[in-house]
Motif scaffolding. Structure first.
Motif, PDB file in Angstrom:
ATOM      1  N   ASP A   1       0.861  -1.185   0.000  1.00 23.01           N
ATOM      2  CA  ASP A   1       0.000   0.000   0.000  1.00 23.01           C
ATOM      3  C   ASP A   1       0.899   1.237   0.000  1.00 23.01           C
ATOM      4  OD1 ASP A   1      -2.187   1.661   0.086  1.00 23.01           O
ATOM      5  OD2 ASP A   1      -2.548   1.421   2.235  1.00 23.01           O
ATOM      6  N   PRO A   2       1.318   1.693  -1.185  1.00 19.68           N
ATOM      7  CA  PRO A   2       2.289   2.789  -1.280  1.00 19.68           C
ATOM      8  C   PRO A   2       1.640   4.161  -1.062  1.00 19.68           C
ATOM      9  CG  PRO A   2       1.710   2.020  -3.468  1.00 19.68           C
ATOM     10  CD  PRO A   2       0.989   1.126  -2.502  1.00 19.68           C
ATOM     11  N   VAL A   3       1.516   4.540   0.204  1.00 21.90           N
ATOM     12  CA  VAL A   3       0.876   5.810   0.557  1.00 21.90           C
ATOM     13  C   VAL A   3       1.947   6.866   0.806  1.00 21.90           C
ATOM     14  CG1 VAL A   3      -0.563   7.012   2.246  1.00 21.90           C
ATOM     15  CG2 VAL A   3      -1.128   4.686   1.538  1.00 21.90           C
ATOM     16  N   ALA A   4       1.762   8.031   0.195  1.00 22.46           N
ATOM     17  CA  ALA A   4       2.631   9.183   0.406  1.00 22.46           C
ATOM     18  C   ALA A   4       1.805  10.330   0.973  1.00 22.46           C
ATOM     19  CB  ALA A   4       3.281   9.612  -0.909  1.00 22.46           C
TER      20      ALA A   4
ATOM     21  N   ARG B   1       0.585   3.293   8.354  1.00 21.62           N
ATOM     22  CA  ARG B   1       1.800   4.104   8.303  1.00 21.62           C
ATOM     23  C   ARG B   1       2.176   4.401   6.858  1.00 21.62           C
ATOM     24  NH1 ARG B   1       5.991   1.872  12.910  1.00 21.62           N
ATOM     25  NH2 ARG B   1       4.577   2.089  14.701  1.00 21.62           N
ATOM     26  N   PRO B   2       2.377   5.662   6.516  1.00 23.87           N
ATOM     27  CA  PRO B   2       2.754   5.994   5.143  1.00 23.87           C
ATOM     28  C   PRO B   2       4.191   5.602   4.840  1.00 23.87           C
ATOM     29  CG  PRO B   2       2.769   7.960   6.515  1.00 23.87           C
ATOM     30  CD  PRO B   2       2.217   6.851   7.367  1.00 23.87           C
TER      31      PRO B   2
ATOM     32  N   ALA C   1       0.802   4.211  -6.466  1.00 21.07           N
ATOM     33  CA  ALA C   1       1.013   5.178  -5.385  1.00 21.07           C
ATOM     34  C   ALA C   1      -0.254   5.988  -5.127  1.00 21.07           C
ATOM     35  CB  ALA C   1       2.171   6.105  -5.729  1.00 21.07           C
ATOM     36  N   ARG C   2      -0.474   6.285  -3.841  1.00 20.65           N
ATOM     37  CA  ARG C   2      -1.576   7.154  -3.431  1.00 20.65           C
ATOM     38  C   ARG C   2      -1.001   8.315  -2.620  1.00 20.65           C
ATOM     39  NH1 ARG C   2      -5.078   5.498   0.163  1.00 20.65           N
ATOM     40  NH2 ARG C   2      -3.905   3.735   1.030  1.00 20.65           N
ATOM     41  N   VAL C   3      -1.626   9.479  -2.730  1.00 20.79           N
ATOM     42  CA  VAL C   3      -1.173  10.669  -2.011  1.00 20.79           C
ATOM     43  C   VAL C   3      -2.294  11.191  -1.135  1.00 20.79           C
ATOM     44  CG1 VAL C   3      -0.430  13.089  -2.228  1.00 20.79           C
ATOM     45  CG2 VAL C   3       0.558  11.326  -3.724  1.00 20.79           C
TER      46      VAL C   3
END
Length: 276
Positions: A55-58, A121-122, A84-86
């Motif tokens: 879960d690539p959260v930025a 957690r990002p 990716a998600r922002v």
């Protein structure tokens, strides 16, 4: 980074869930394309980690009065990590409301501060031009709190740039603390490397005085730049590359000519950390 998060300022604001928001409202100044240098570096150095993540959260922390930097971050990250998600986070509720129309697949905006109100957690937290208004004594606590929210293998990037993004200096930190300092500039606008001193992040900007490591580094960089003057006939990029190559004899430069060609140089944090 042993400063206590409890020493951070708490605003009087609360999130929609009633959680106290940590931090204070900033001026919110922003411009389109302002953070392009930082974004390019993140994509190049952290893109593989984002691609591998489940879960690539930025997080774009403190994006300001307009949502441009969060919108741009999503686009740039997706060139290297398509999933990716922002999450754009702002402490001022009106700014969040103004950003809501820009939400799309992979991009949302939330009300919050240094507590980072996102599930889990990002993998990335970017905080650009956020700590300028804080005291130097508060920086360690902010770093500690943000790093504690990172996923394993995560990255915090905190720094400062000018209004149109020509000059930028940032610190990269992992869950264990600060790792490197990166200096990035539009080479055609540079008279000497020490011009970047005015954009040092809060942890370093007041340390640019004789006797401090960052002052010595910029002094040596200026000397290397002057010695590389003959390379200017081949262009500012070649002069920068030559100057950085000379620096590597005395300073722990951690990147290579691939990044130097972009008008960047990255140095180990330990070499530039403030003296006690």
């Amino acid at each position: 980074m042993n400063a206590r998060a409890a020493s951070l300022p708490h605003s009087r604001l609360r999130s929609s869930g009633g959680t106290p928001i940590v931090g204070t409202v900033t001026r919110g100044t922003t411009n389109p394309n302002r953070l392009r240098r930082m974004d390019r570096w993140i994509a190049a150095t952290h893109g593989a980690a984002l691609r591998r993540a489940v879960d690539p959260v930025a997080v774009d922390l403190g994006y300001g009065a307009a949502p441009w930097t969060a919108v741009e971050l999503l686009g740039r990250l997706r060139t290297v990590a398509p999933r990716a998600r922002v999450v754009g986070i702002e402490i001022e509720p009106d700014r969040v409301a103004a950003a809501k129309p820009y939400e799309r697949d992979g991009l949302v905006f939330r009300h919050g501060g240094f507590e980072i109100p996102v599930p889990g957690r990002p993998l990335l937290v970017r905080a650009a031009n956020v700590l300028r208004q804080y005291d130097e004594s508060e920086v360690a606590a902010v770093w500690a709190r943000l790093c504690a929210r990172l996923a394993p293998g995560g990255l915090l990037v905190e720094g400062t740039c000018d209004e149109i993004g020509r000059r930028h200096v940032w610190v990269a930190l992992g869950p264990e603390g600060p790792r490197t300092v990166t200096f990035a500039t539009r080479l055609g606008s540079l008279e000497r490397p020490s011009d970047l001193a005015e954009r040092l992040p809060k942890a370093l900007i007041h340390r640019n005085v004789p006797g401090e490591p960052v002052h010595a580094f910029l002094r040596d960089f200026d000397r290397a730049w002057a010695a590389a003057a003959p390379y200017a006939s081949y262009g500012a990029r070649q002069r920068w590359i030559r100057a950085v190559r000379d620096l590597t004899g005395d300073w722990p430069v951690t990147d290579s000519v691939v990044r130097w060609r972009q008008g960047e140089v990255t140095v180990a944090w330990g070499a530039l950390a403030p003296s006690e």
